[in-house]
Design a protein around this motif. Structure first.
Motif, PDB file in Angstrom:
ATOM      1  N   ARG A 112       0.842  -1.193   0.000  1.00  0.00           N
ATOM      2  CA  ARG A 112       0.000   0.000   0.000  1.00  0.00           C
ATOM      3  C   ARG A 112       0.885   1.254   0.000  1.00  0.00           C
ATOM      4  NH1 ARG A 112      -2.891  -0.304   4.884  1.00  0.00           N
ATOM      5  NH2 ARG A 112      -3.583  -2.355   4.203  1.00  0.00           N
ATOM      6  N   ALA A 113       1.891   1.280   0.888  1.00  0.00           N
ATOM      7  CA  ALA A 113       2.782   2.446   0.989  1.00  0.00           C
ATOM      8  C   ALA A 113       3.580   2.642  -0.309  1.00  0.00           C
ATOM      9  CB  ALA A 113       3.724   2.260   2.173  1.00  0.00           C
ATOM     10  N   LEU A 114       4.083   1.540  -0.857  1.00  0.00           N
ATOM     11  CA  LEU A 114       4.917   1.644  -2.067  1.00  0.00           C
ATOM     12  C   LEU A 114       4.088   2.093  -3.275  1.00  0.00           C
ATOM     13  CD1 LEU A 114       6.953  -1.582  -1.349  1.00  0.00           C
ATOM     14  CD2 LEU A 114       8.001   0.662  -1.774  1.00  0.00           C
ATOM     15  N   ARG A 115       2.856   1.591  -3.364  1.00  0.00           N
ATOM     16  CA  ARG A 115       1.994   2.021  -4.481  1.00  0.00           C
ATOM     17  C   ARG A 115       1.656   3.502  -4.357  1.00  0.00           C
ATOM     18  NH1 ARG A 115      -1.526  -3.268  -4.010  1.00  0.00           N
ATOM     19  NH2 ARG A 115      -0.647  -4.509  -5.703  1.00  0.00           N
ATOM     20  N   GLY A 116       1.412   3.956  -3.117  1.00  0.00           N
ATOM     21  CA  GLY A 116       1.112   5.377  -2.889  1.00  0.00           C
ATOM     22  C   GLY A 116       2.300   6.247  -3.291  1.00  0.00           C
ATOM     23  N   ALA A 117       3.503   5.814  -2.893  1.00  0.00           N
ATOM     24  CA  ALA A 117       4.710   6.578  -3.225  1.00  0.00           C
ATOM     25  C   ALA A 117       4.931   6.601  -4.737  1.00  0.00           C
ATOM     26  CB  ALA A 117       5.918   5.970  -2.513  1.00  0.00           C
ATOM     27  N   ARG A 118       4.647   5.491  -5.396  1.00  0.00           N
ATOM     28  CA  ARG A 118       4.771   5.434  -6.863  1.00  0.00           C
ATOM     29  C   ARG A 118       3.832   6.409  -7.535  1.00  0.00           C
ATOM     30  NH1 ARG A 118       5.627  -0.627  -9.424  1.00  0.00           N
ATOM     31  NH2 ARG A 118       7.801  -0.594  -8.801  1.00  0.00           N
ATOM     32  N   ARG A 119       2.581   6.402  -7.065  1.00  0.00           N
ATOM     33  CA  ARG A 119       1.607   7.322  -7.688  1.00  0.00           C
ATOM     34  C   ARG A 119       2.056   8.756  -7.499  1.00  0.00           C
ATOM     35  NH1 ARG A 119      -2.239   3.555  -5.994  1.00  0.00           N
ATOM     36  NH2 ARG A 119      -2.480   4.596  -3.992  1.00  0.00           N
ATOM     37  N   ALA A 120       2.541   9.088  -6.273  1.00  0.00           N
ATOM     38  CA  ALA A 120       2.938  10.468  -5.979  1.00  0.00           C
ATOM     39  C   ALA A 120       4.084  10.903  -6.885  1.00  0.00           C
ATOM     40  CB  ALA A 120       3.346  10.595  -4.516  1.00  0.00           C
ATOM     41  N   ARG A 121       4.988   9.988  -7.200  1.00  0.00           N
ATOM     42  CA  ARG A 121       6.206  10.353  -7.924  1.00  0.00           C
ATOM     43  C   ARG A 121       6.091  10.186  -9.442  1.00  0.00           C
ATOM     44  NH1 ARG A 121      11.531  11.299  -6.414  1.00  0.00           N
ATOM     45  NH2 ARG A 121      13.019  10.246  -7.776  1.00  0.00           N
ATOM     46  N   TYR A 122       5.242   9.241  -9.882  1.00  0.00           N
ATOM     47  CA  TYR A 122       5.252   8.897 -11.315  1.00  0.00           C
ATOM     48  C   TYR A 122       3.915   9.111 -12.033  1.00  0.00           C
ATOM     49  CZ  TYR A 122       9.866   7.101 -10.401  1.00  0.00           C
ATOM     50  OH  TYR A 122      11.190   7.015 -10.049  1.00  0.00           O
ATOM     51  N   ALA A 123       2.854   9.541 -11.313  1.00  0.00           N
ATOM     52  CA  ALA A 123       1.593   9.805 -12.006  1.00  0.00           C
ATOM     53  C   ALA A 123       1.612  11.225 -12.576  1.00  0.00           C
ATOM     54  CB  ALA A 123       0.424   9.614 -11.043  1.00  0.00           C
ATOM     55  N   GLY A 124       0.731  11.510 -13.498  1.00  0.00           N
ATOM     56  CA  GLY A 124       0.608  12.859 -14.057  1.00  0.00           C
ATOM     57  C   GLY A 124       1.730  13.174 -15.040  1.00  0.00           C
ATOM     58  N   ASP A 125       1.685  14.414 -15.596  1.00  0.00           N
ATOM     59  CA  ASP A 125       2.645  14.800 -16.634  1.00  0.00           C
ATOM     60  C   ASP A 125       4.073  14.838 -16.119  1.00  0.00           C
ATOM     61  OD1 ASP A 125       0.576  14.982 -18.340  1.00  0.00           O
ATOM     62  OD2 ASP A 125       0.481  17.182 -18.352  1.00  0.00           O
ATOM     63  N   ALA A 126       4.261  15.434 -14.918  1.00  0.00           N
ATOM     64  CA  ALA A 126       5.623  15.541 -14.374  1.00  0.00           C
ATOM     65  C   ALA A 126       6.174  14.144 -14.083  1.00  0.00           C
ATOM     66  CB  ALA A 126       5.621  16.387 -13.099  1.00  0.00           C
ATOM     67  N   GLY A 127       5.298  13.271 -13.566  1.00  0.00           N
ATOM     68  CA  GLY A 127       5.715  11.902 -13.279  1.00  0.00           C
ATOM     69  C   GLY A 127       6.098  11.154 -14.550  1.00  0.00           C
TER      70      GLY A 127
END
Ligand SMILES: Nc1nc2c(c(=O)[nH]1)N(C=O)[C@@H](CNc1ccc(C(=O)N[C@@H](CCC(=O)O)C(=O)O)cc1)CN2
Ligand SMILES: Nc1ncnc2c1ncn2[C@@H]1O[C@H](COP(=O)(O)OP(=O)(O)OP(=O)(O)O)[C@@H](O)[C@H]1O
Length: 232
Positions: free
Chosen positions: A30-45
């Motif tokens: 859960r924590a790792l997926r959240g961190a992934r989304r925060a860092r790699y989702a969206g245009d900047a990600g």
């Protein structure tokens, strides 16, 4: 012996199920997926991921050279490398998959079977179409002839997806046990591919009897041997 002392003895937690490995893994996922989304989702990600993809390719130059050598040495069957079609927040291994194909390797991608095993399809960059998998969480997968669940036994190298790897070689995946099952009978070099922040200290991930350790981990920061480097 049942520990009913309530003193915080680790055995007590294990017996009550609080710190059972599956529960610890669930929390970590859960924590790792959240961190992934925060860092790699969206245009900047997406830009960060694209920039890291070329550094992953550079970090894998030794792998590409090794595969090219194996292709030159092998005078019979194609040299096979198992890869994966990355989900949008996974490390992008597609430039590496293309480089390995150019080096002469046959590239396999996993496909769902509807059961507990994965099957494998040989990829042709110009011919193979990817379509959404009928199985939940699998993303896109190639269409084409299936080689069978045992295909990893004949591969030279497996590039495995993971949510994290620790420096003792323990790999944490998405929780299906698919790679553990596919790798159980295969004596093959396994390189996990993750984001740089997902390489953790030795012992940070719980290891159960069926967890297949990896020998190396590849990130945009480089290729690192983990554990004793043999996948044991
Ligand atoms: N790009 C890519 N392809 C891949 C994988 C992968 O990790 N990455 N896989 C690697 O195996 C397989 C698909 N993996 C899956 C693993 C688990 C679930 C799943 O449904 N998991 C449950 C439980 C998760 C949990 O306990 O936290 C869920 O999401 O509800 C789906 C697909 C094959 N293809
Ligand atoms: N070799 C195996 N044979 C049978 N079942 C297995 C095997 N390996 C794992 N499993 C089952 O799969 C479940 C999930 O395993 P685990 O939590 O290690 O998944 P994971 O390594 O994160 O996922 P994946 O391999 O799909 O990336 C386990 O609870 C176990 O029951």
């Amino acid at each position: 012996m049942v520990d009913d002392s309530g003193t915080g003895d680790p055995a007590h937690g294990a017996e009550s199920g609080e710190d059972a490995p599956q529960e610890v893994k669930r929390r970590l996922r859960r924590a790792l997926r959240g961190a992934r989304r925060a860092r790699y989702a969206g245009d900047a990600g997406a830009r960060r991921r694209e920039e890291e993809a070329s550094r992953i390719l550079a970090a894998a130059s030794g792998i590409v050279a090794d595969v090219a050598e194996e292709v030159a040495r092998a005078d019979r069957d194609p040299v096979l490398v198992a890869c994966f079609r990355p989900l949008p927040t996974e490390a992008d291994v597609m430039p590496l998959a293309r480089a390995l194909a150019e080096a002469g390797a046959g590239i396999l991608f996993p496909v769902a079977t509807g059961g507990e095993e994965l099957d494998w399809v040989l990829w042709d960059e110009d011919e193979t179409a990817f379509a959404p998998s009928p199985a939940d969480g699998f993303g896109a997968e190639p269409t084409g002839d299936r080689l069978g669940a045992g295909a990893l036994a004949t591969t030279h190298l497996v590039l495995a997806p993971a949510l994290a790897v620790d420096r003792s070689g323990t790999r944490l995946g998405h929780g299906g046990g698919y790679y553990d099952r596919a790798l159980a009978p295969a004596r093959v070099r396994v390189v996990a591919v993750v984001h740089p922040t997902e390489v953790l200290a030795a012992g940070a991930l719980p290891r159960e009897g069926f967890d297949r350790p990896v020998a190396e981990v590849l990130t945009a920061e480089g290729l690192e041997r983990v554990g004793d480097g043999t996948g044991a």
